[in-house]
Design a protein around this motif. Structure first.
Motif, PDB file in Angstrom:
ATOM      1  N   LEU A  33      71.945 -84.391  78.513  1.00 21.01           N
ATOM      2  CA  LEU A  33      72.909 -83.285  78.439  1.00 21.01           C
ATOM      3  C   LEU A  33      74.298 -83.805  78.081  1.00 21.01           C
ATOM      4  O   LEU A  33      74.925 -83.339  77.114  1.00 21.01           O
ATOM      5  N   LEU A  34      74.801 -84.784  78.833  1.00 22.75           N
ATOM      6  CA  LEU A  34      76.152 -85.286  78.590  1.00 22.75           C
ATOM      7  C   LEU A  34      76.254 -86.003  77.253  1.00 22.75           C
ATOM      8  O   LEU A  34      77.262 -85.886  76.542  1.00 22.75           O
ATOM      9  N   ASP A  35      75.210 -86.743  76.895  1.00 19.55           N
ATOM     10  CA  ASP A  35      75.236 -87.444  75.617  1.00 19.55           C
ATOM     11  C   ASP A  35      75.354 -86.478  74.452  1.00 19.55           C
ATOM     12  O   ASP A  35      76.088 -86.719  73.488  1.00 19.55           O
ATOM     13  N   ASN A  36      74.671 -85.356  74.539  1.00 16.60           N
ATOM     14  CA  ASN A  36      74.679 -84.418  73.418  1.00 16.60           C
ATOM     15  C   ASN A  36      75.859 -83.457  73.464  1.00 16.60           C
ATOM     16  O   ASN A  36      76.207 -82.878  72.435  1.00 16.60           O
ATOM     17  N   ILE A  37      76.469 -83.266  74.623  1.00 19.89           N
ATOM     18  CA  ILE A  37      77.755 -82.558  74.631  1.00 19.89           C
ATOM     19  C   ILE A  37      78.780 -83.384  73.869  1.00 19.89           C
ATOM     20  O   ILE A  37      79.525 -82.868  73.025  1.00 19.89           O
ATOM     21  N   LEU A  38      78.814 -84.696  74.150  1.00 17.87           N
ATOM     22  CA  LEU A  38      79.743 -85.570  73.438  1.00 17.87           C
ATOM     23  C   LEU A  38      79.391 -85.655  71.956  1.00 17.87           C
ATOM     24  O   LEU A  38      80.285 -85.766  71.107  1.00 17.87           O
ATOM     25  N   LEU A  39      78.108 -85.576  71.637  1.00 17.00           N
ATOM     26  CA  LEU A  39      77.676 -85.615  70.237  1.00 17.00           C
ATOM     27  C   LEU A  39      78.264 -84.461  69.433  1.00 17.00           C
ATOM     28  O   LEU A  39      78.752 -84.635  68.311  1.00 17.00           O
ATOM     29  N   THR A  40      78.249 -83.253  70.013  1.00 21.56           N
ATOM     30  CA  THR A  40      78.635 -82.064  69.255  1.00 21.56           C
ATOM     31  C   THR A  40      80.044 -81.569  69.547  1.00 21.56           C
ATOM     32  O   THR A  40      80.558 -80.740  68.802  1.00 21.56           O
ATOM     33  N   VAL A  41      80.667 -82.061  70.619  1.00 20.01           N
ATOM     34  CA  VAL A  41      82.002 -81.555  70.942  1.00 20.01           C
ATOM     35  C   VAL A  41      83.002 -81.946  69.860  1.00 20.01           C
ATOM     36  O   VAL A  41      84.020 -81.263  69.658  1.00 20.01           O
ATOM     37  N   VAL A  42      82.718 -83.022  69.138  1.00 24.32           N
ATOM     38  CA  VAL A  42      83.643 -83.474  68.096  1.00 24.32           C
ATOM     39  C   VAL A  42      83.471 -82.721  66.786  1.00 24.32           C
ATOM     40  O   VAL A  42      84.316 -82.832  65.890  1.00 24.32           O
ATOM     41  N   ILE A 238      76.466 -76.333  74.464  1.00 24.42           N
ATOM     42  CA  ILE A 238      77.789 -76.295  75.075  1.00 24.42           C
ATOM     43  C   ILE A 238      78.833 -76.995  74.212  1.00 24.42           C
ATOM     44  O   ILE A 238      79.983 -76.556  74.120  1.00 24.42           O
ATOM     45  N   GLY A 239      78.428 -78.095  73.562  1.00 21.44           N
ATOM     46  CA  GLY A 239      79.387 -78.996  72.949  1.00 21.44           C
ATOM     47  C   GLY A 239      80.343 -78.371  71.960  1.00 21.44           C
ATOM     48  O   GLY A 239      81.568 -78.427  72.135  1.00 21.44           O
ATOM     49  N   ALA A 240      79.801 -77.779  70.886  1.00 20.08           N
ATOM     50  CA  ALA A 240      80.672 -77.296  69.811  1.00 20.08           C
ATOM     51  C   ALA A 240      81.580 -76.147  70.260  1.00 20.08           C
ATOM     52  O   ALA A 240      82.798 -76.193  70.024  1.00 20.08           O
ATOM     53  N   PRO A 241      81.064 -75.090  70.920  1.00 21.60           N
ATOM     54  CA  PRO A 241      81.984 -74.035  71.388  1.00 21.60           C
ATOM     55  C   PRO A 241      82.995 -74.542  72.409  1.00 21.60           C
ATOM     56  O   PRO A 241      84.176 -74.180  72.354  1.00 21.60           O
TER      57      PRO A 241
END
Length: 516
Positions: A33-42, A238-241
């Motif tokens: 979960l955390l790895d892919n939030i960081l993946l897409t948050v950028v 969650i990441g991108a939005p």
């Protein structure tokens, strides 16, 4: 005495928790979960951050006395301070408030946005074209480093077990997140992204291998993998939005600092449950990676993972810039555009983690890849963000079908045809993911610059549709010769392979008989 026995009373509880496969599933879920939030948050942050700091910064430096006024450089964009004097940290984007200053200008000074047009598309076409390539390379850096690290991580897990690599993944991801928060240049962002790739390699390879080892039953393993991939999907959801909203209304560092705090909680959870100081090598000697890479069935499964995920990997750097150029989208919409894909991916992975084993994982994957291709062909037809809902939702759901089918299939193929040690095969699975996310962004920007965004969607869509029939080969893979004797005892009526439903009934019986 009661004080002395209290800690002793906790130790059995901790021991029971550490032996529980469900708690291991929770740890892997949170790590992905955390790895892919960081993946897409950028994804929504980087294009606009670079545009603000480099293009607008270069133009505004020409007239430092008027930092919020219209740039005087000839190649300045035809928008002025009406877009700058807002609460948003990114200049050049429309605010919902609209222009605040109505100062007129001459042809030498670009005009402010008229009152009837509250939003203006970004200008600087040559810069945006180059930015496609630069942003694509930055996004690909994570996958490229992960691609290089995966084989070594797979070998490491076979030697020392999964617990220590999982904790190393947390540590590296935490450092990468903090670096993202305080990086102000393209070079530092690139290094932070590459560092994240190394941490992701430890987390994903060790996490999936750990799940495969604690869920030996193929049916239960498929359900557990579906739940774990749900963590991946939730992170993407969650990441991108989250990134776009926090960046616009709070600031660039804010989403990364929140993630750094959550990563610390994940590290504490791993310390309690996994005991990362303990070395626990695989009991069975792992099949060499070179042998697994020569297995055509493993290659077909890996190819399905690669090409389906390449679709969304190419969208990440190119879709936001295409939206800025053609839809004149405000900052917050760049992340929200990926929301339908993320929600449908979350639904698809959890739904088909169970259904794929019943309907046939090969069929589920084949249908999924066909839907991926059709969805990509529909993306360029959108004229606003609402037109992207259908294609992106179909894309996310289809990729969820492929991932939830092929990830457990990789473990099943190793059980069926090789030694039941999972670090190496999930290193190959992660290599397939990373190949898609490395080739996708790096080549996607170049293809957009040469042919345009619509043709990029056509190329990747046709590629997925063409690959889909190969999944038929996974319908009934043959067992290796040394496994045939074992399988023939448990499934005497099936010379090729043991059906999942019968295996589910037979394996517990044989274990019970051995105990007795």
């Amino acid at each position: 005495k009661p004080l002395a026995t209290a800690p002793g009373g906790c130790r059995p509880w901790l021991a029971t928790g550490r032996a529980s496969p469900r708690l291991v599933l929770v740890v892997v879920f949170v790590a992905l979960l955390l790895d892919n939030i960081l993946l897409t948050v950028v994804v929504p942050i980087v294009p606009t951050f670079l545009y603000t700091t480099e293009y607008e910064g270069a133009n505004s430096s020409v007239s430092p006395a008027l930092p919020e006024a219209t740039p005087a450089a000839p190649r300045a964009p035809p928008f002025s301070s009406g877009f700058d004097n807002t609460t948003a940290p990114v200049r050049g984007f429309a605010s919902a408030v609209g222009p605040l200053n109505g100062t007129g200008s001459s042809p030498g000074h670009p005009p402010s946005s008229p009152p009837g047009h509250p939003r203006s598309c970004l200008q600087g076409g040559e810069f945006l074209a180059q930015e496609n390539t630069r942003v694509g390379l930055l996004f690909a850096a994570k996958a490229l480093l992960q691609l290089l690290a995966n084989p070594w991580v797979g070998l490491l897990t076979n030697r020392i077990g999964y617990h220590i690599p999982m904790f190393l993944g947390f540590t590296i991801m935490f450092l990468s997140t903090v670096m993202f928060a305080f990086s102000g240049t393209y070079t530092l962002l690139f290094i932070a992204r590459a560092l994240q790739g190394v941490g992701s390699s430890f987390s994903s390879v060790a996490g999936l291998g750990l799940l495969a080892s604690v869920y030996p039953d193929d049916s239960e393993r498929g359900s557990a993998m579906g739940i774990a991939l749900g963590g991946l999907a939730l992170g993407v959801l969650i990441g991108a939005p989250f990134g776009s909203i926090m960046y616009e209304f709070v600031g660039k560092a804010s989403p990364f600092l929140v993630l750094a705090f959550l990563a610390l909680l994940d590290g504490a959870l791993q310390l309690c449950i996994l005991q990362p100081s303990r070395i626990a090598p695989e009991s069975a000697r792992a099949t060499p990676m070179s042998t697994l890479l020569r297995d055509p069935y493993i290659l077909v499964a890996a190819g399905a993972l690669c090409f389906s995920n390449m679709a969304v990997a190419m969208l990440e750097p190119t879709l936001p810039i295409w939206m800025l150029q053609t839809m004149c989208s405000p900052q917050w919409q760049l992340g929200m555009a990926f929301l339908p894909a993320s929600i449908s991916y979350l639904i698809g992975t959890n739904l088909f983690g169970i259904l794929a084993n019943r309907m046939g994982r090969w069929l589920c994957s084949m249908v999924g890849m066909a839907v991926v291709g059709i969805s990509l062909l529909c993306v360029p037809l959108a004229t606003n963000i609402y037109g992207l809902i259908g294609p992106n939702a179909g894309l996310g759901f289809a990729i969820g079908m492929v991932d939830s089918s092929m990830v457990p299939t990789m473990g099943y193929l190793v059980d069926l045809r090789h030694t039941s040690a999972y670090g190496t095969v999930y290193a190959i699975a992660d290599v397939a993911f990373c190949a898609g996310f490395a080739v996708g962004p790096s080549t996607g920007g170049a293809i957009v610059r040469a042919l345009g965004f619509p043709w990029l969607m056509v190329v990747v869509g046709v590629l997925n549709v063409a690959y889909a029939p190969l999944c038929w080969l996974l319908r009934s893979p043959p067992a290796a010769e040394e496994k045939m004797a074992i399988l023939s005892q448990e499934c005497p009526m099936q010379p090729k392979s043991c059906a999942p439903k019968e295996a589910q009934q037979e394996f517990p019986l044989t274990e019970t008989e051995n105990v007795e």
